[in-house]
Design a protein around this motif. Sequence first.
Motif, PDB file in Angstrom:
ATOM      1  N   ASP B 361       0.775  -1.116  -0.129  1.00 16.43           N
ATOM      2  CA  ASP B 361      -0.040   0.088  -0.272  1.00 16.43           C
ATOM      3  C   ASP B 361       0.778   1.302   0.191  1.00 16.43           C
ATOM      4  N   ASP B 362       0.086   2.585   0.086  1.00 17.89           N
ATOM      5  CA  ASP B 362       0.945   3.651   0.055  1.00 17.89           C
ATOM      6  C   ASP B 362       2.067   3.670   1.096  1.00 17.89           C
ATOM      7  N   GLU B 363       1.589   3.296   2.390  1.00 18.61           N
ATOM      8  CA  GLU B 363       2.643   3.294   3.505  1.00 18.61           C
ATOM      9  C   GLU B 363       3.824   2.546   3.068  1.00 18.61           C
ATOM     10  N   GLY B 364       3.734   1.317   2.673  1.00 11.46           N
ATOM     11  CA  GLY B 364       4.538   0.361   2.274  1.00 11.46           C
ATOM     12  C   GLY B 364       5.504   1.099   1.364  1.00 11.46           C
ATOM     13  N   PHE B 365       4.740   1.678   0.221  1.00 15.78           N
ATOM     14  CA  PHE B 365       5.666   2.446  -0.796  1.00 15.78           C
ATOM     15  C   PHE B 365       6.662   3.524  -0.287  1.00 15.78           C
ATOM     16  N   ALA B 366       6.017   4.291   0.737  1.00 17.20           N
ATOM     17  CA  ALA B 366       6.782   5.470   1.215  1.00 17.20           C
ATOM     18  C   ALA B 366       7.951   4.608   2.105  1.00 17.20           C
TER      19      ALA B 366
END
Lengths: 234, 515
Positions: B361-366
Amino acid sequence: MGREIVSSTPNQKQQPSAMSYTVEQLVSVNPYNPDILPDLENYVNEQVSSQTYSLSANLCLLRLYQFVPERMSTQIVARILIKALMAMPAPDFSLCLFLIPERVQMEEQFKTLIVLSHYLETARFRQFWDEAAKSRHIVDAIPGFEQAIQAYAIHVLSLTYQRVPRSVLAEAINIEGLSLDKFIEHQVANSGWAIEKGQLIILPSNEFNHPELKKSTVDGVPLEHIARIFPILG
Amino acid sequence: MDYDSQQQKPGAESTAAGYDPNYVPDSVKSFVVHMYRHIREKNVYEIHQMYETSFQSISDRFFKDSPWPSVDAVAVYVDNDHVFCLLYREMWFRHLYARHSPTLKQRIDSWDNYCSLFQVVLHGVVNMQLPNQWLWDMVDEFVYQFQSFCQYRAKMKSKTEQEITLLRQYDQAWNVYGVLNFLQALVEKSTIIQILEQEKEGLVQFTATDGYDYNGGSNVLKVLGYFSMIGLLRVHCLLGDYHTGLKCLQPIDISQQGVYISVIGSHITTIYHYGFASLMLRRYVDAIREFNKILLYIYKTKQYHQKSPQYEQILKKNEQMYALLAISLSLCPQVMLVEETVNSQLREKYGDKMLRMQRGDDEGFALYDELFSYACPKFITPSAPSYEEPLVNYNQDAYRLQLKLFLYEVKQQQLLSGVRTFLKVYSTISLGKLATYMEVDEPTLRTILMTYKHKTHAVDSNGKITSNADLNFYIDDDMIRVVESKPAKRYGDYFLRQIVKLEGVISDVDRIKLE
């Protein structure tokens, strides 16, 4: 990668023509010499017309462009990138992008190529062929483009499927109807494909679609580790 | 090495007030006299001692805030020996770069000194035997100063008229062609590639003597040539040319013992860049394997380097390589390739982050962004700016491009961790059913499964396909069949360690004397 030695795509054979021989030599003797830039540019055009490919020579040219950006020809860069797409599944397209400045990548023709690469990398062949059809002016200039992508699609299908539905194959290689029959016939005769009930194609076995063919790796313990406890065992 | 974060204005002396370049304390006098004598006598052991220990301690005592005495001031004590003076200046600049901010003029002078030094070596007139550590430091520092110069030049906004004039006047200083051609020339002139080939056939010795020449010859050109291959790997990584970088390293077989291991800095630089390049080339298994090996090695040996001037650097690279290992394993969860000690360190440092990275997800991406930015090399733009255009900083351009392209790759793989989760718990499942579970339509699921296959199968340098896949499956018409690969628990490793431990406990118990 290695495509300059191994000709695994049928349409990008490495021909040991006199020209390629000298350019490859030029690259290995002067990898960091801007004087060979024009030779390398000519060589890109030759790769296009003779359907050959050299990743090393093209990376060398991109590297020289990186050192003298004012001498960069975007037309040549585009041709290198299309040739790199044709070398899939090798990661050549990314390898080239790593060396091309971002502001150049913003140009329309490069954005299109990046989208095309994205569809191929994520195996979205339907979208790829649709997008490619819209960009005929870019890819039609490169002989062998379609065949190269079809070869890549078949590579991915062969990694994944034992038996693939005809419709999935048709979509991946963008061939339908009678032409598809002919294509499959050809593969049956030459590459070990088989047809079942008309709608299923049996792809040749390899260790990736028949994992049991792979040699099983037992959880072995290397001798040197056992050797550590010899004194205790003794 | 990031010791030039703040740049000094030219004119403002980077050296402490009261520095007299002509004042030579007795300890320095004695240092150069002895060093000069040991070099003439080819006493590698003593040279090494002075180089590693005395130079540091004198620097700490006298030159914490100022440079060493100028070469002109010490030349009289060493017969004005040309080569010795070049070596002295090389150390002089290295000390300056490490503790102060070099001015533009000093950067240019240091470049000139490297040119003179390498010219002398390339002309084959050096008849010395120098410690590998020192020769490695030369190549390492040469590449570092090049990188530092590119970063410095790219910060155009803060440049004064005077600096720009100097930059234009000395446009050959730290020119990328010059840097690459020197390294290349050292490789070629040393014939090191041929030497390594001949060594395989037992015709010559190189690795067995750690590159030293015990027959009265010199090791300098040969070993500089050897380390230059690693220098080239690093420069190419800084330029984003991973394929060419790995090609430059090819003559060194990193699965074997080699001279690159003889100096910890060289060992780490080699594996760090090899692993990073492999990661960018999607050869995750290669990256994981090599990171695992060196992290274990550092874990076991770092106590011996505590007093070394390189200790900080070792620790930093150690942390960066854990971050790169975390990235590699998140993209390619092959934990069984990682040894237990390394794995437990990794869990401690990144266990939580890795769980989140695998969610896609976006957090993982960050988190991918964060770890990559922390652990990547300091990418450079090698070309000079156009001085006519409005001056802008472009020192972040190269880094931003590599980051963007890497995250692009992560994005292409973001759906794979989801499919992994399901395939782990089914041995057979229909496409339709899995599509429902994953909330996608069937054609999309087919593309995800093919993407998985494509991304987990790397094409190696011989065009051969190798699998990096952590789980095996195939599709038969519209059924997915997962072939269970038994989770390779490291029982062997575990029991061996416990046996040794138990033996230790028993012998301890044996030693206890009861009243």
